[in-house]
Design a protein around this motif. Sequence first.
Motif, PDB file in Angstrom:
ATOM      1  N   MET A 113       0.838  -1.201   0.000  1.00 40.59           N
ATOM      2  CA  MET A 113       0.000   0.000   0.000  1.00 40.59           C
ATOM      3  C   MET A 113       0.870   1.247   0.000  1.00 40.59           C
ATOM      4  N   ALA A 114       0.766   2.002  -1.101  1.00 37.85           N
ATOM      5  CA  ALA A 114       1.497   3.270  -1.246  1.00 37.85           C
ATOM      6  C   ALA A 114       2.991   3.098  -1.045  1.00 37.85           C
ATOM      7  N   THR A 115       3.527   1.978  -1.516  1.00 34.13           N
ATOM      8  CA  THR A 115       4.958   1.703  -1.337  1.00 34.13           C
ATOM      9  C   THR A 115       5.802   2.191  -2.510  1.00 34.13           C
ATOM     10  N   ARG A 116       5.170   2.403  -3.673  1.00 30.52           N
ATOM     11  CA  ARG A 116       5.910   2.857  -4.855  1.00 30.52           C
ATOM     12  C   ARG A 116       5.117   3.987  -5.524  1.00 30.52           C
ATOM     13  N   VAL A 117       4.931   5.052  -4.800  1.00 25.60           N
ATOM     14  CA  VAL A 117       4.145   6.175  -5.302  1.00 25.60           C
ATOM     15  C   VAL A 117       4.940   6.890  -6.400  1.00 25.60           C
ATOM     16  N   PRO A 118       4.406   6.978  -7.608  1.00 21.09           N
ATOM     17  CA  PRO A 118       5.146   7.641  -8.689  1.00 21.09           C
ATOM     18  C   PRO A 118       5.396   9.116  -8.372  1.00 21.09           C
ATOM     19  N   ALA A 119       6.570   9.570  -8.717  1.00 27.34           N
ATOM     20  CA  ALA A 119       6.857  11.000  -8.572  1.00 27.34           C
ATOM     21  C   ALA A 119       6.004  11.775  -9.563  1.00 27.34           C
ATOM     22  N   PRO A 120       5.558  12.965  -9.204  1.00 30.60           N
ATOM     23  CA  PRO A 120       4.756  13.760 -10.142  1.00 30.60           C
ATOM     24  C   PRO A 120       5.524  14.009 -11.430  1.00 30.60           C
ATOM     25  N   LEU A 121       4.830  13.865 -12.559  1.00 33.01           N
ATOM     26  CA  LEU A 121       5.438  14.170 -13.845  1.00 33.01           C
ATOM     27  C   LEU A 121       5.502  15.686 -14.028  1.00 33.01           C
ATOM     28  N   PRO A 122       6.401  16.161 -14.874  1.00 34.53           N
ATOM     29  CA  PRO A 122       6.499  17.620 -15.077  1.00 34.53           C
ATOM     30  C   PRO A 122       5.159  18.198 -15.525  1.00 34.53           C
ATOM     31  N   PRO A 123       4.752  19.319 -14.962  1.00 33.07           N
ATOM     32  CA  PRO A 123       3.456  19.898 -15.343  1.00 33.07           C
ATOM     33  C   PRO A 123       3.443  20.336 -16.806  1.00 33.07           C
ATOM     34  N   LEU A 124       2.257  20.231 -17.408  1.00 32.21           N
ATOM     35  CA  LEU A 124       2.028  20.737 -18.765  1.00 32.21           C
ATOM     36  C   LEU A 124       1.204  22.002 -18.648  1.00 32.21           C
ATOM     37  N   GLU A 125       1.698  23.079 -19.188  1.00 35.52           N
ATOM     38  CA  GLU A 125       1.018  24.350 -19.061  1.00 35.52           C
ATOM     39  C   GLU A 125       0.641  24.900 -20.428  1.00 35.52           C
ATOM     40  N   GLY A 126      -0.394  25.724 -20.444  1.00 38.00           N
ATOM     41  CA  GLY A 126      -0.779  26.423 -21.664  1.00 38.00           C
ATOM     42  C   GLY A 126      -1.841  25.735 -22.496  1.00 38.00           C
ATOM     43  N   PRO A 304      -2.772   1.390 -23.677  1.00 35.25           N
ATOM     44  CA  PRO A 304      -1.558   2.152 -23.342  1.00 35.25           C
ATOM     45  C   PRO A 304      -1.582   3.574 -23.892  1.00 35.25           C
ATOM     46  N   ALA A 305      -2.175   3.768 -25.085  1.00 36.43           N
ATOM     47  CA  ALA A 305      -2.278   5.133 -25.626  1.00 36.43           C
ATOM     48  C   ALA A 305      -3.210   5.975 -24.759  1.00 36.43           C
ATOM     49  N   LEU A 306      -4.333   5.369 -24.287  1.00 36.28           N
ATOM     50  CA  LEU A 306      -5.211   6.069 -23.348  1.00 36.28           C
ATOM     51  C   LEU A 306      -4.445   6.412 -22.078  1.00 36.28           C
ATOM     52  N   GLY A 307      -3.626   5.478 -21.606  1.00 41.09           N
ATOM     53  CA  GLY A 307      -2.847   5.718 -20.400  1.00 41.09           C
ATOM     54  C   GLY A 307      -1.864   6.858 -20.570  1.00 41.09           C
ATOM     55  N   PHE A 308      -1.227   6.927 -21.754  1.00 41.67           N
ATOM     56  CA  PHE A 308      -0.294   8.026 -22.011  1.00 41.67           C
ATOM     57  C   PHE A 308      -1.040   9.358 -22.025  1.00 41.67           C
ATOM     58  N   ALA A 309      -2.219   9.377 -22.711  1.00 42.09           N
ATOM     59  CA  ALA A 309      -3.025  10.600 -22.727  1.00 42.09           C
ATOM     60  C   ALA A 309      -3.503  10.956 -21.320  1.00 42.09           C
ATOM     61  N   ALA A 310      -3.821   9.933 -20.505  1.00 40.74           N
ATOM     62  CA  ALA A 310      -4.235  10.193 -19.123  1.00 40.74           C
ATOM     63  C   ALA A 310      -3.123  10.882 -18.349  1.00 40.74           C
ATOM     64  N   ASP A 311      -1.887  10.432 -18.545  1.00 39.16           N
ATOM     65  CA  ASP A 311      -0.757  11.084 -17.882  1.00 39.16           C
ATOM     66  C   ASP A 311      -0.628  12.544 -18.322  1.00 39.16           C
ATOM     67  N   LEU A 312      -0.843  12.807 -19.614  1.00 36.46           N
ATOM     68  CA  LEU A 312      -0.776  14.189 -20.099  1.00 36.46           C
ATOM     69  C   LEU A 312      -1.848  15.049 -19.439  1.00 36.46           C
ATOM     70  N   LEU A 313      -3.067  14.513 -19.326  1.00 33.94           N
ATOM     71  CA  LEU A 313      -4.151  15.261 -18.689  1.00 33.94           C
ATOM     72  C   LEU A 313      -3.843  15.530 -17.219  1.00 33.94           C
ATOM     73  N   VAL A 314      -3.326  14.513 -16.520  1.00 39.53           N
ATOM     74  CA  VAL A 314      -2.964  14.700 -15.112  1.00 39.53           C
ATOM     75  C   VAL A 314      -1.883  15.761 -14.990  1.00 39.53           C
ATOM     76  N   ARG A 315      -0.944  15.754 -15.922  1.00 35.43           N
ATOM     77  CA  ARG A 315       0.109  16.774 -15.901  1.00 35.43           C
ATOM     78  C   ARG A 315      -0.467  18.173 -16.113  1.00 35.43           C
ATOM     79  N   CYS A 316      -1.602  18.265 -16.796  1.00 31.36           N
ATOM     80  CA  CYS A 316      -2.288  19.554 -16.974  1.00 31.36           C
ATOM     81  C   CYS A 316      -3.093  19.957 -15.741  1.00 31.36           C
ATOM     82  N   GLY A 317      -3.228  19.043 -14.765  1.00 31.02           N
ATOM     83  CA  GLY A 317      -4.032  19.313 -13.583  1.00 31.02           C
ATOM     84  C   GLY A 317      -5.461  18.862 -13.706  1.00 31.02           C
ATOM     85  N   ALA A 318      -5.794  18.081 -14.758  1.00 32.93           N
ATOM     86  CA  ALA A 318      -7.158  17.626 -14.989  1.00 32.93           C
ATOM     87  C   ALA A 318      -7.495  16.421 -14.115  1.00 32.93           C
TER      88      ALA A 318
END
Length: 526
Positions: A113-126, A304-318
Amino acid sequence: MQAEIEAPTRPRQNGAKAGDVPRTIRLSARDNVAIVVNAFGLPAGTVFPDGLELVEFVPQGHKVALADIPEGGEVRRYGEVVGIATQAIPRGAWVEESRVATPVAPALDALEMATRVPAPLPPLEGYTFEGYRNPDGSVGTKNILAISISVQCVAGTLDVAIRRIKKELLPRYPNVDDVVGLTHAYGCGVAINAPEAVVPIRTLQSLAQNPNFGGEVMVVGLGCEKLVSERLLPDNGAAGDGVVRLQDERHHGFSAMIDSILAMAEARLEVLNRRTRETCPASELVVGLQCGGSDAFSGVTANPALGFAADLLVRCGATVMFSEVTEVRDAIHLLTPRAKSPEVAEALIREMAWYDAYLAKGEADRRANPSPGNKKGGLNNIVEKALGSVAKSGTSAISGVLAPGERVREKGLIFAATPASDFVCGTLQLASGITLQVFSTGRGTPYGLAQAPVIKVATWTELAERWSDLIDLDAGRIATGEATIEEVGWELFHLILDVASGRKRPWSDQWGLFNDLTLFNPAPIT
């Protein structure tokens, strides 16, 4: 996870199609199986670049043994055990469903449980989209008048009223996209106070407050039902009238009932018509991810493509939601370490345990999940299906968990617990607050939602070409080496922004292909 494609990574330049070259996809160096890429499968005697020779025909998307697998031996895909061989399977043989038993699900009391928490990815702005901002601060991607019902008895009456609203009123309010009924089979003849009745009631309450509806809640009720209409209004109707009851004495005949519904609807249309799109940061998006008609390519290309797009959205703060408990259960050991806190991990386990108990009451378990189409598409069992399904979640930390029908209140990657049924999951994700959904499919489905745009992503190119006027994005190019997961993920990300802005309409919206809302009701019917 990037696939290893056992052939050149780009199509040949001599005019031959990529599918003409014998190809397999192996997902991990630990795997002892790979899936066949070629359309229509490959015959016995086919030799691959690495020397592997098929000893029998293997259909497209199905697994071939890369090494001899003894009886009782592990079948590995995604680097995980997806089955136990029920008989010896020689190298080059078809790893067919009858040759593989389903392994035991991960024990819920022994998970990290919460043993390998991913570091936040660089934010996407704009990054921005053109959305409808609501008084409560939420932002919609559509401008819809939604009319709830408190009981199935009035659904037919509402259908008649909506037909008249669309014909007589809607043309006068050009900024309103549509009028939809939030209809269902609940409200009476049910154990309204049973503990599990909280699920359908909470779902209906949350549905009415979806950001695409602009906060203009309206309910049509009968008057004698168990689910009192006011319970579907914000604060139980404390803010004022928002209910038309057909049994009210002021209604003399059916026409009077319809007139009352039209009068209340027109008042709300006037408010909604003042809404206009404005530029909003991508952080205001709430996107749901779902898969249906899955196949063996789902976990290789589209998801996996959805997952990559999900990471981009999370990086935008969505906010991004993934769901479907039975298609997460066998991969839960990969998710609880990614929870941002032990409390989030415990919530994941809570939802898995609740659903285990729910299935047990019906004398079923997660093995009942794969459909005949899933199996025809190369998925042997629910374990393999789940490992491909969770690829939609990308790599971000899981920041929250929602019980069925709960409204989302956090940003980031969220697990919204739902059944795996496409239409039940879609209904619950709408209740949780999605304003747009991305739906991956391998076998194909005309699924759509009237309440939010649905982007359809194909897992293989043959489907995208055959259903060219139903599929919005072809992720099959990943399997043939024509595009990478990252390239398709970015393409999907930009498509999400365009659809959310109204600049592009997915095929389901263009055709008006919309599934009925379907409540999840685990409570007794009396």
